[in-house]
Scaffold this motif. Sequence first.
Motif, mmCIF file in Angstrom:
data_model
loop_
_atom_site.group_PDB
_atom_site.id
_atom_site.type_symbol
_atom_site.label_atom_id
_atom_site.label_comp_id
_atom_site.label_asym_id
_atom_site.label_seq_id
_atom_site.Cartn_x
_atom_site.Cartn_y
_atom_site.Cartn_z
ATOM 1 N N ILE A 89 -6.334 1.620 0.696
ATOM 2 C CA ILE A 89 -6.287 0.384 1.479
ATOM 3 C C ILE A 89 -5.179 -0.522 0.972
ATOM 4 O O ILE A 89 -4.437 -1.121 1.765
ATOM 5 N N ARG A 90 -5.036 -0.627 -0.339
ATOM 6 C CA ARG A 90 -3.962 -1.458 -0.898
ATOM 7 C C ARG A 90 -2.591 -0.936 -0.478
ATOM 8 O O ARG A 90 -1.712 -1.697 -0.077
ATOM 9 N N LEU A 91 -2.411 0.375 -0.576
ATOM 10 C CA LEU A 91 -1.121 0.946 -0.177
ATOM 11 C C LEU A 91 -0.896 0.814 1.329
ATOM 12 O O LEU A 91 0.215 0.519 1.775
ATOM 13 N N GLY A 92 -1.932 1.012 2.110
ATOM 14 C CA GLY A 92 -1.810 0.876 3.560
ATOM 15 C C GLY A 92 -1.494 -0.549 3.978
ATOM 16 O O GLY A 92 -0.677 -0.772 4.876
ATOM 17 N N PHE A 93 -2.116 -1.525 3.319
ATOM 18 C CA PHE A 93 -1.809 -2.917 3.638
ATOM 19 C C PHE A 93 -0.369 -3.233 3.291
ATOM 20 O O PHE A 93 0.328 -3.908 4.056
ATOM 21 N N ARG A 94 0.097 -2.727 2.164
ATOM 22 C CA ARG A 94 1.486 -3.007 1.769
ATOM 23 C C ARG A 94 2.465 -2.357 2.736
ATOM 24 O O ARG A 94 3.509 -2.922 3.061
ATOM 25 N N ALA A 95 2.135 -1.181 3.219
ATOM 26 C CA ALA A 95 3.050 -0.472 4.107
ATOM 27 C C ALA A 95 3.005 -1.002 5.536
ATOM 28 O O ALA A 95 4.051 -1.109 6.181
ATOM 29 N N ALA A 129 6.395 -0.370 0.240
ATOM 30 C CA ALA A 129 7.158 -1.542 0.656
ATOM 31 C C ALA A 129 8.434 -1.133 1.361
ATOM 32 O O ALA A 129 8.876 -1.784 2.315
ATOM 33 N N SER A 130 9.046 -0.040 0.932
ATOM 34 C CA SER A 130 10.263 0.416 1.597
ATOM 35 C C SER A 130 9.972 1.045 2.957
ATOM 36 O O SER A 130 10.835 1.060 3.829
ATOM 37 N N LEU A 131 8.752 1.542 3.140
ATOM 38 C CA LEU A 131 8.362 2.119 4.435
ATOM 39 C C LEU A 131 7.817 1.079 5.389
ATOM 40 O O LEU A 131 7.465 1.395 6.520
ATOM 41 N N SER A 132 7.737 -0.162 4.946
ATOM 42 C CA SER A 132 7.136 -1.237 5.720
ATOM 43 C C SER A 132 7.822 -1.404 7.068
ATOM 44 O O SER A 132 9.035 -1.362 7.181
ATOM 45 N N ILE A 133 6.977 -1.595 8.081
ATOM 46 C CA ILE A 133 7.486 -1.782 9.444
ATOM 47 C C ILE A 133 7.636 -3.288 9.687
ATOM 48 O O ILE A 133 6.659 -4.011 9.642
ATOM 49 N N PRO A 134 8.866 -3.765 9.946
ATOM 50 C CA PRO A 134 9.058 -5.209 10.154
ATOM 51 C C PRO A 134 8.502 -5.713 11.477
ATOM 52 O O PRO A 134 8.263 -5.046 12.391
#
Length: 108
Positions: free
Chosen positions: A21-27, A103-108
């Motif tokens: 969940i933490r990783l999914g929220f960050r991404a 964070a680098s995979l984050s969708i803006p």
Amino acid sequence: MTEISQKTKQLATLCFSLFLIRLGFRAFGYDLLYHNPNDPYGISDLIEVALALIYLVSLGLCILHALWILLRNRDRGALEASALLALCAVQWHSYDYLHHLAASLSIP
């Protein structure tokens, strides 16, 4: 299935779920929330800290449970406790790298 192994499975599932969940929220959720450019922290940072605190509490519970099993019921659950401690150690050491990757995979 003994009571110890069921508790161990539940704690491992809880800890791993919070990790994901933490990783999914960050991404996927971090950049979707509003952040005022003049503020050093936004609501997404506060949510991330809250998730981190909840995760650390669950990680601590997993470690205490595993140590309790090793000290009290060494003959019955040593393998389960060792696996739980290994899961905690792997999550703890891999989170920083995976957090930056998310964070680098984050969708803006």
